[in-house]
Design an enzyme around this catalytic site. Structure first.
Site, PDB file in Angstrom:
ATOM      1  N   ALA A 130      -1.794  -3.712   0.709  1.00  8.17           N
ATOM      2  CA  ALA A 130      -1.070  -3.157   0.080  1.00  8.17           C
ATOM      3  C   ALA A 130       0.217  -2.732   1.266  1.00  8.17           C
ATOM      4  O   ALA A 130      -0.029  -2.188   1.940  1.00  8.17           O
ATOM      5  CB  ALA A 130      -2.149  -1.824  -0.613  1.00  8.17           C
ATOM      6  N   ASP A 131       1.438  -2.890  -0.158  1.00 11.98           N
ATOM      7  CA  ASP A 131       2.761  -2.017   0.947  1.00 11.98           C
ATOM      8  C   ASP A 131       3.297  -1.133   0.169  1.00 11.98           C
ATOM      9  O   ASP A 131       3.430  -1.302  -0.937  1.00 11.98           O
ATOM     10  CB  ASP A 131       2.982  -2.841   1.765  1.00 11.98           C
ATOM     11  CG  ASP A 131       4.618  -2.535   2.481  1.00 11.98           C
ATOM     12  OD1 ASP A 131       3.926  -1.837   4.141  1.00 11.98           O
ATOM     13  OD2 ASP A 131       5.613  -3.135   2.654  1.00 11.98           O
ATOM     14  N   THR A 132       3.776   0.442   0.448  1.00 15.31           N
ATOM     15  CA  THR A 132       4.282   1.165  -0.078  1.00 15.31           C
ATOM     16  C   THR A 132       5.750   1.554   0.649  1.00 15.31           C
ATOM     17  O   THR A 132       5.794   1.150   2.094  1.00 15.31           O
ATOM     18  CB  THR A 132       3.812   2.020  -0.516  1.00 15.31           C
ATOM     19  OG1 THR A 132       2.455   2.341  -0.765  1.00 15.31           O
ATOM     20  CG2 THR A 132       4.488   3.165  -1.188  1.00 15.31           C
TER      21      THR A 132
END
Length: 279
Positions: A130-132
């Site tokens: 994931a990347d935020t």
């Protein structure tokens, strides 16, 4: 919501939750009393694809304790933490959506290449990455603060602009046993949540929060699940997404990725049925 994302107390019975005492059939006196739930933490979600995964190697391509805690809420406690070594240096000119999705995909691919032939631990059942990012009201992509000065300026800007968006891209990769190209199944999703900062938050409050160092390792420089909540007036969308992993959407990706491979073969066959090719 507190910073402790994993419940440590047993859940109440439905009767306790409603606060409506009922007669306890086991009480010799027959006096009314609420039935107590069994001791210990709540049982994990009883879903076939999750039950299968709990017996296999699930790789989380992130060192984030928040993502680990969120996955534990659905019973995925035994995670193999293999942080990605991807540089995360893609140009912001890609635009927010493409930037966050490509970064998460590259993280997953980096870990896939390193772990697919792991002779000691075996092949992963799935890889979750994931990347935020934070997207300011004027369209700038914000990640983790680089210094205290940068941190203070970032939070003041978010306050002064009023609203911003939190975008998290989630990627679930599953290695395939069949020869279907490219050898894995990849499911992706980008979640978006609108966050409204408290316009009355003073410079002194922002400075006090920055000096707690709570937001040092978080995109946008704040944690909604910790003391950073004092800066937030409201959100529209998934709370888990602001924490760092939209759990509902992640479960859907995992379920899709875990579908039997024969279903994937059928989908591929259907793509070519009845099609004529011309030179």
């Amino acid at each position: 919501m507190s910073a402790q994302l994993i419940p440590i107390e047993p859940p109440p019975s439905y009767e306790d939750a409603r606060k409506s005492p009922i007669p306890d059939s086991k009480s010799p006196s027959g006096t009314p009393g609420a039935r107590k739930p069994p001791p210990g933490p709540p049982p994990p979600l009883n879903l076939p694809y999750l039950n299968d995964l709990r017996k296999q190697r699930v790789v989380l391509a992130s060192a984030s304790p928040r993502r680990r805690q969120l996955l534990a809420q659905v019973g995925l406690h035994k995670l193999d933490i293999c942080p990605s070594k991807f540089a995360e240096d893609l140009p912001h000119s890609l635009g927010a959506l493409n930037y966050v999705l490509e970064t998460a995909s590259q993280k997953a691919m980096d870990v896939y290449k390193r772990e697919i032939d792991n002779e000691e631990k075996g092949e992963p059942a799935i890889i979750i990455s994931a990347d935020t990012i934070i997207v300011s009201h004027d369209g700038r992509i914000l990640e983790k603060p680089r210094s205290e000065i940068d941190h203070i300026g970032m939070l003041k800007m978010l306050r002064d602009q009023g609203e911003h968006k939190v975008m998290t891209a989630v990627v679930v990769m599953r290695p395939l046993e069949t020869a279907v190209n490219p050898g894995y199944r990849m499911e992706t999703h980008v979640e978006e949540t609108t966050v409204k900062f408290d316009a009355t938050a003073t410079d002194e409050l922002i400075l006090a929060y920055v000096r707690t160092r709570d937001g040092n390792d978080k995109a946008g420089g704040y944690g909604i699940q910790t003391a950073g909540s004092i800066l937030i007036e409201s959100i529209e969308g998934s709370y888990d997404n602001v924490v760092g992993l939209p759990l509902r959407s992640t479960l859907r990706l995992i379920e899709k990725a875990m579908e039997p491979e024969e279903d994937l073969d059928d989908d591929m066959d259907n793509m070519f049925d009845g099609k004529a090719y011309e030179d």
